[in-house]
Design a protein around this motif. Structure first.
Motif, short mmCIF file in Angstrom:
data_model
loop_
_atom_site.label_atom_id
_atom_site.label_comp_id
_atom_site.label_asym_id
_atom_site.label_seq_id
_atom_site.Cartn_x
_atom_site.Cartn_y
_atom_site.Cartn_z
N SER A 75 0.91 -1.21 0.00
CA SER A 75 -0.12 -0.10 -0.01
C SER A 75 0.91 1.26 -0.02
CB SER A 75 -0.88 0.05 1.22
OG SER A 75 -1.89 -1.03 1.26
N ALA A 76 1.91 1.32 0.70
CA ALA A 76 3.05 2.32 0.75
C ALA A 76 3.65 2.66 -0.57
CB ALA A 76 4.27 1.95 1.71
N SER A 77 3.43 1.61 -1.61
CA SER A 77 4.33 1.85 -2.90
C SER A 77 3.35 2.87 -3.47
CB SER A 77 3.81 0.53 -3.58
OG SER A 77 2.94 0.16 -4.18
N TYR A 78 2.12 2.96 -3.67
CA TYR A 78 1.39 4.17 -4.22
C TYR A 78 1.75 5.44 -3.76
CZ TYR A 78 -1.06 -0.28 -4.74
OH TYR A 78 -1.07 -1.73 -4.84
N VAL B 145 11.64 -3.36 -0.02
CA VAL B 145 12.75 -2.98 -0.92
C VAL B 145 12.33 -1.57 -1.61
CG1 VAL B 145 11.78 -4.20 -3.10
CG2 VAL B 145 14.29 -4.04 -2.62
N LEU B 146 11.14 -1.14 -1.71
CA LEU B 146 10.73 0.11 -2.29
C LEU B 146 11.78 1.20 -1.79
CD1 LEU B 146 6.91 0.02 -1.54
CD2 LEU B 146 7.89 0.33 -3.77
N ALA B 147 11.95 1.18 -0.66
CA ALA B 147 12.85 2.42 -0.24
C ALA B 147 14.17 2.41 -1.07
CB ALA B 147 13.16 1.98 1.24
N ALA C 56 -5.97 -0.72 -10.19
CA ALA C 56 -6.59 0.56 -9.79
C ALA C 56 -5.62 1.52 -9.00
CB ALA C 56 -7.88 0.31 -8.87
N MET C 57 -4.95 1.20 -8.05
CA MET C 57 -4.03 1.85 -7.14
C MET C 57 -2.78 2.10 -7.90
SD MET C 57 -4.92 0.33 -3.39
CE MET C 57 -4.49 -1.37 -3.88
N ALA C 58 -2.27 1.35 -8.59
CA ALA C 58 -0.91 1.62 -9.44
C ALA C 58 -1.12 2.76 -10.48
CB ALA C 58 -0.57 0.31 -10.04
N ALA D 148 10.01 -9.44 -4.99
CA ALA D 148 8.78 -8.42 -4.72
C ALA D 148 7.92 -8.12 -5.84
CB ALA D 148 9.36 -7.17 -4.22
N PRO D 149 7.34 -8.98 -6.62
CA PRO D 149 6.65 -9.01 -7.99
C PRO D 149 5.32 -7.96 -7.56
CG PRO D 149 6.18 -11.20 -6.91
CD PRO D 149 7.07 -10.63 -6.01
N ASP D 150 4.86 -8.04 -6.52
CA ASP D 150 3.31 -7.25 -6.45
C ASP D 150 3.79 -5.53 -6.51
OD1 ASP D 150 1.99 -9.21 -5.99
OD2 ASP D 150 1.81 -8.99 -3.76
N ILE D 151 5.04 -5.04 -6.57
CA ILE D 151 5.01 -3.74 -6.80
C ILE D 151 5.40 -3.28 -8.44
CG2 ILE D 151 5.93 -3.19 -4.32
CD1 ILE D 151 8.73 -3.25 -5.06
N ALA D 152 5.45 -4.37 -9.13
CA ALA D 152 5.93 -4.31 -10.65
C ALA D 152 4.84 -3.39 -11.43
CB ALA D 152 5.85 -5.52 -11.27
N GLN D 153 3.62 -3.25 -11.09
CA GLN D 153 2.71 -2.23 -11.51
C GLN D 153 2.87 -0.93 -11.30
OE1 GLN D 153 0.30 -5.59 -9.76
NE2 GLN D 153 -1.50 -5.13 -11.07
#
Length: 410
Positions: free
Chosen positions: A219-222, A251-253, A368-370, A290-295
């Motif tokens: 959720s922070a990724s957005y 790993v976003l950071a 939606a969120m990406a 961390a494939p969920d942050i690809a979008q």
């Protein structure tokens, strides 16, 4: 529900936002609580998936409908298979009946489970007759979704002889496996992960412990994306987060430093600061863990006018939708030069962003969120926007807090 998103009047942002507990940690904690009822959980996710998981764990006989919740499907399969006397049919949405479960079912059958397919071989719905599982050795392909692996590991302490799981081949999504094992360790359950072998010892009772769920890094990724697309000097503070996170998406950071975003950890918070414009032409990242942050990352790069090459995305084919093809379609609508294979995505630098495009979400909350952060760069519409409730029901409200225009249309 269709939403029209527009940029805030001032794209120099400064705000504080509280994000609900991690869906991944919540669902793991809920399963452990079902096995060890004296456990307590705080900061539970308010997502649809967590609610479905809670409801499913209370059922002992009959149909358990988990809707779109893939995590619940995988976790509950192992749970019910190991619960003597329970007899359930585990099913879900149309898309869920197209998502394979055979690898996990085969592993459970090797352990002695009684599971049968109601319709198509290898896919839900499945009938599960719970029984005592005494076999304690099994193997799984190492490159499959970590949810299959975590499903077995979470149930392992309740098995008569524990579990020795061999992972065959190159292991992917290691952080999610380690998250599961760390939670087991937190409540005093013995485990080890050496080479290709994971062992979990059996245990009937654990101490009275409270598990505090960290807020969701996915959720922070957005908000990382929003800050990257905002003016230099913008900042958003999120809670509740910790620097030594169990979540792979933290790993976003590191990744977003290449896109001009600095991460500052405080006491239970993380501040995202836009300190400069991105100075690269293309971002190259292996997202196998961390494939969920690809979008999110691909949309950020498009909004910044830079390219990206994202690899390690083979598990995205069997998510809520085929996320690689969905990204290909929706980014192309916006004018992006993009190509995808069955395991990677390549976006080429482009300054052009089409306006007034309607983004289809494919029953996928992350679609939606990406795409929402692109509101800082162009007017766009999000179709079936209510899908965010799967993981982040307050998302649109939090976007309004940033003064982003969020208006229902049609």
């Amino acid at each position: 529900m269709k939403l029209h998103l527009t940029a805030p009047a001032n794209t120099l942002l400064e705000e504080n936002i509280q994000i609900t507990g991690s869906k991944s940690e919540t669902n793991r904690s809920l399963l452990l609580q079902a096995l060890f009822p004296n456990l307590r959980i705080e900061n539970i996710s308010n997502s649809d998936d967590a609610q479905v998981m809670q409801k499913g764990l209370k059922i002992t006989d009959g149909v358990v409908d988990i809707h779109h919740a893939g995590t619940a499907m995988r976790f509950l399969t192992s749970y019910f298979a190991s619960q003597e006397g329970k007899n359930v049919t585990l099913t879900g949405s149309q898309r869920m009946t197209e998502r394979p479960i055979k690898v996990l079912v085969d592993a459970l059958k090797d352990l002695g489970a009684e599971i049968s397919y109601e319709k198509n071989q290898g896919y839900p719905p499945i009938n599960i007759k719970g029984k005592k599982l005494t076999v304690n050795q099994v193997s799984l392909p190492a490159n499959i979704s970590s949810q299959y692996i975590s499903s077995l590991l979470l149930t392992a302490p309740s098995l008569e002889n524990g579990l020795e799981l061999e992972l065959v081949g190159k292991i992917t999504s290691v952080p999610y496996i380690k998250m599961t094992l760390a939670l087991l360790s937190q409540i005093g359950l013995e485990n080890s992960f050496e080479g290709q072998i994971i062992k979990v010892a059996p245990k009937k009772v654990v101490d009275d412990i409270t598990l505090i769920v960290e807020s969701d890094w996915s959720s922070a990724s957005y908000f990382y994306s929003i800050i990257a697309l905002a003016d230099v000097g913008s900042s958003i503070t999120l809670s509740a987060y910790k620097q030594d996170s169990l979540q792979g998406d933290s790993v976003l950071a590191k990744i977003y430093t290449q896109l001009g975003v600095e991460t500052v950890f405080g006491s239970n918070t993380v501040e995202l600061k836009k300190i400069k414009e991105a100075e690269i032409d293309s971002l190259n990242v292996d997202l196998a863990d961390a494939p969920d942050i690809a979008q999110t990352i691909s949309v950020t790069c498009f909004g910044l006018g830079i390219g990206c090459h994202l690899t390690g995305l083979h598990t995205l084919k069997i998510k809520e939708t085929d996320r690689l093809e969905a990204l290909n379609t929706e980014l192309s609508k916006l004018g992006a030069p993009i190509s995808v294979t069955d395991r990677d995505l390549t976006l080429f630098p482009s300054e052009n962003i089409n306006s007034g495009v309607s983004i289809d979400t494919y029953n996928d909350h992350r679609m939606a969120m990406a795409f929402a952060p692109l509101a800082l760069k162009t007017d766009l519409f999000i179709n079936d926007a209510e899908v965010v409730s799967k993981s982040y029901p307050d998302f649109w409200m939090d976007l309004k807090q940033l003064q982003i225009g969020v208006d229902e249309v049609g």
